[in-house]
Design an enzyme around this catalytic site. Structure first.
Site, PDB file in Angstrom:
ATOM      1  N   LYS A 123     -10.643   7.073   1.748  1.00  0.00           N
ATOM      2  CA  LYS A 123     -10.994   5.632   1.239  1.00  0.00           C
ATOM      3  C   LYS A 123     -12.639   5.654   1.167  1.00  0.00           C
ATOM      4  O   LYS A 123     -12.874   4.579   0.581  1.00  0.00           O
ATOM      5  CB  LYS A 123     -10.199   4.344   1.821  1.00  0.00           C
ATOM      6  N   CYS A 182       0.770  -1.501   0.244  1.00  0.00           N
ATOM      7  CA  CYS A 182       0.007  -0.086  -0.018  1.00  0.00           C
ATOM      8  C   CYS A 182       0.785   1.258  -0.001  1.00  0.00           C
ATOM      9  O   CYS A 182       0.177   2.283  -0.229  1.00  0.00           O
ATOM     10  CB  CYS A 182      -1.018  -0.119   1.164  1.00  0.00           C
ATOM     11  N   HIS A 194      -4.395   6.286   6.511  1.00  0.00           N
ATOM     12  CA  HIS A 194      -4.451   5.315   5.413  1.00  0.00           C
ATOM     13  C   HIS A 194      -5.610   4.503   5.805  1.00  0.00           C
ATOM     14  O   HIS A 194      -6.357   3.934   4.851  1.00  0.00           O
ATOM     15  CB  HIS A 194      -3.394   4.293   5.770  1.00  0.00           C
ATOM     16  N   HIS A 222      -9.470   1.447  -1.772  1.00  0.00           N
ATOM     17  CA  HIS A 222      -8.403   1.219  -1.585  1.00  0.00           C
ATOM     18  C   HIS A 222      -7.641   0.805  -2.896  1.00  0.00           C
ATOM     19  O   HIS A 222      -7.824  -0.102  -3.478  1.00  0.00           O
ATOM     20  CB  HIS A 222      -8.193   0.225  -0.472  1.00  0.00           C
ATOM     21  N   GLU A 240      -3.640   2.049  13.517  1.00  0.00           N
ATOM     22  CA  GLU A 240      -3.197   3.297  13.021  1.00  0.00           C
ATOM     23  C   GLU A 240      -3.861   4.457  13.988  1.00  0.00           C
ATOM     24  O   GLU A 240      -3.014   5.571  14.206  1.00  0.00           O
ATOM     25  CB  GLU A 240      -3.833   3.513  11.711  1.00  0.00           C
ATOM     26  N   PHE A 286       0.720  -4.179   3.995  1.00  0.00           N
ATOM     27  CA  PHE A 286       1.198  -5.670   3.975  1.00  0.00           C
ATOM     28  C   PHE A 286       2.662  -5.383   3.925  1.00  0.00           C
ATOM     29  O   PHE A 286       3.423  -4.949   3.123  1.00  0.00           O
ATOM     30  CB  PHE A 286       0.765  -6.630   3.007  1.00  0.00           C
TER      31      PHE A 286
END
Length: 411
Positions: free
Chosen positions: A332, A161, A300, A337, A311, A397
């Site tokens: 988002k 990401c 994010h 995403h 987060e 990830f």
């Protein structure tokens, strides 16, 4: 040696909430969602997804199309917008002093799926001649470089990401350190295929369509969130040594003043707040700013249960959660995403928010999850918001975290 300030002189974007800068800026002001319901045969279920509602095949010749997955088409068109905005469309005269930095995870997802179908269902023993060029992860970067004669470094980043955020940060670093005069930086992703959607379904992190209104499916930070929604699109900026941009009288949209990158070194699929904190602090240090200087933070937050909480913990530990703390939202909620392209899109959104004096919403947020306590913008955009510095944050990830700071002035 004094570092060169990095100016943003061109912006281009194709997204679920707009097919150009003006369209995206309008969506930020209104909170318009670009999330719709799609089918992905042979998968039997339908998916909510942020879709770019245009086919760009007619922008290319019949000779070009066999080389181009939809992903590369999106990249070429968005980059062309940015270059036209910057007034630089041929980089031959720059020689090695111009570069291109690209973020992408899936390469040509549709081309990959098509070859898999031919192999497994039609017993084809070899792919079509140009399939390799349409599948490559670096094909978007290569296609842009070929068209615009970018002769210096052409580099593709695939850090999940954070991919396109790393691309922007490394491009800015090369300019600031004097290695380049100008760089095209961004990312593209076209993951709305059965192959990618099925993989993410396997993570059990994806949301099913909202039964009442599919456009309201993605709900970052909400106690009612049910998972992430994938999207497609592309975003690019032209970064340029500020002294050069000023000499040629270029329009400067803002400055990339801070770049922080870190890795959690924790778990391949589960983030850790400590790593996220390190990247946020590194960006502030790079920009020589304090947390209170940041007027807006584009998070994010993907609307997953654990990810939003982790987060929030990281953001809260750096910026606080009181009423006078940095305002936070996740866009988002309206565009989904975009995987490897999400960081570039959200950086562009953050830049547009600053220049249009708007605080974008976490649309459809409703009641906040108390574990995600921050100074949230909330579910409605806020107008007439004046701020000089904003931060776009990405993590994903593999544990790579990227924080980018955009500023009205070079600092």
């Amino acid at each position: 040696m004094k570092k060169e300030a990095v100016a943003i002189t061109g912006v281009g974007v194709l997204s679920p909430i707009g097919l150009d800068v003006e369209g995206v800026a309008d969506a930020l002001r209104t909170g318009r969602s670009g999330i719709d319901r799609i089918a992905a045969p042979p998968l039997s279920r339908e998916f909510p997804a942020g879709t770019v509602k245009q086919d760009f095949a007619d922008a290319f010749t019949r000779l070009e199309l066999p080389f181009l997955d939809r992903c590369q088409q999106l990249a070429i068109v968005a980059a062309r917008q940015a270059l036209q905005d910057a007034g630089i469309e041929d980089f031959t005269g720059f020689g090695q002093r111009a570069g291109l930095y690209y973020g992408n995870v899936n390469g040509g997802a549709a081309a990959t799926l098509d070859w898999s179908r031919q192999l497994l269902l039609e017993d084809k023993q070899a792919a079509r001649p140009f399939a390799a060029m349409a599948i490559m992860s670096n094909a978007g970067a290569a296609q842009i470089a070929i068209r615009h004669r970018i002769l210096g470094p052409v580099v593709t980043h695939a850090s999940a990401c954070g991919s396109s955020g790393v691309a922007l940060g490394e491009a800015a670093r090369a300019i600031a350190d004097g290695y380049l005069d100008v760089a095209v930086a961004g990312g593209a992703e076209a993951p709305l295929t059965a192959g990618v959607l099925g993989v993410f379904s396997g993570t059990r992190a994806m949301s099913r369509p909202d039964e009442d209104d599919v456009s309201r499916t993605c709900k970052p930070f909400s106690k009612d969130r049910t998972g992430l929604v994938l999207g497609e699109g592309s975003a690019f900026v032209v970064l340029e040594a500020a002294s050069r941009a000023e000499r040629r009288g270029a329009r400067i949209h803002g400055y990339l003043t801070g770049y922080g990158i870190s890795n959690d070194a924790h778990h391949i699929g589960m983030p850790a707040p400590e790593g996220q904190v390190r990247s946020l602090q590194a960006a502030l240090e790079h920009a020589r700013l304090q947390p209170g200087d940041i007027g807006y933070l584009n998070a994010h937050a993907t609307a997953t249960d654990g990810g939003d909480v982790i987060e929030s913990n990281a953001i809260r530990s750096v910026f606080g959660d009181t009423d006078d703390a940095t305002r936070v939202s996740s866009t988002k909620a309206v565009h989904g995403h975009l995987l490897g392209a999400t960081s570039a899109l959200e950086f562009v959104i953050t830049l547009l928010a600053m220049n249009n004096r708007v605080l974008p919403a976490s649309a459809h947020m409703g009641d906040m999850d108390p574990r995600c306590k921050l100074n949230h913008v909330g579910p409605v955009p806020l107008q007439d918001a004046e701020f000089d510095h904003a931060l776009s944050f990405s993590c994903g990830f593999g544990g790579t975290n990227v924080a980018l700071i955009v500023s009205r002035n070079p600092g």
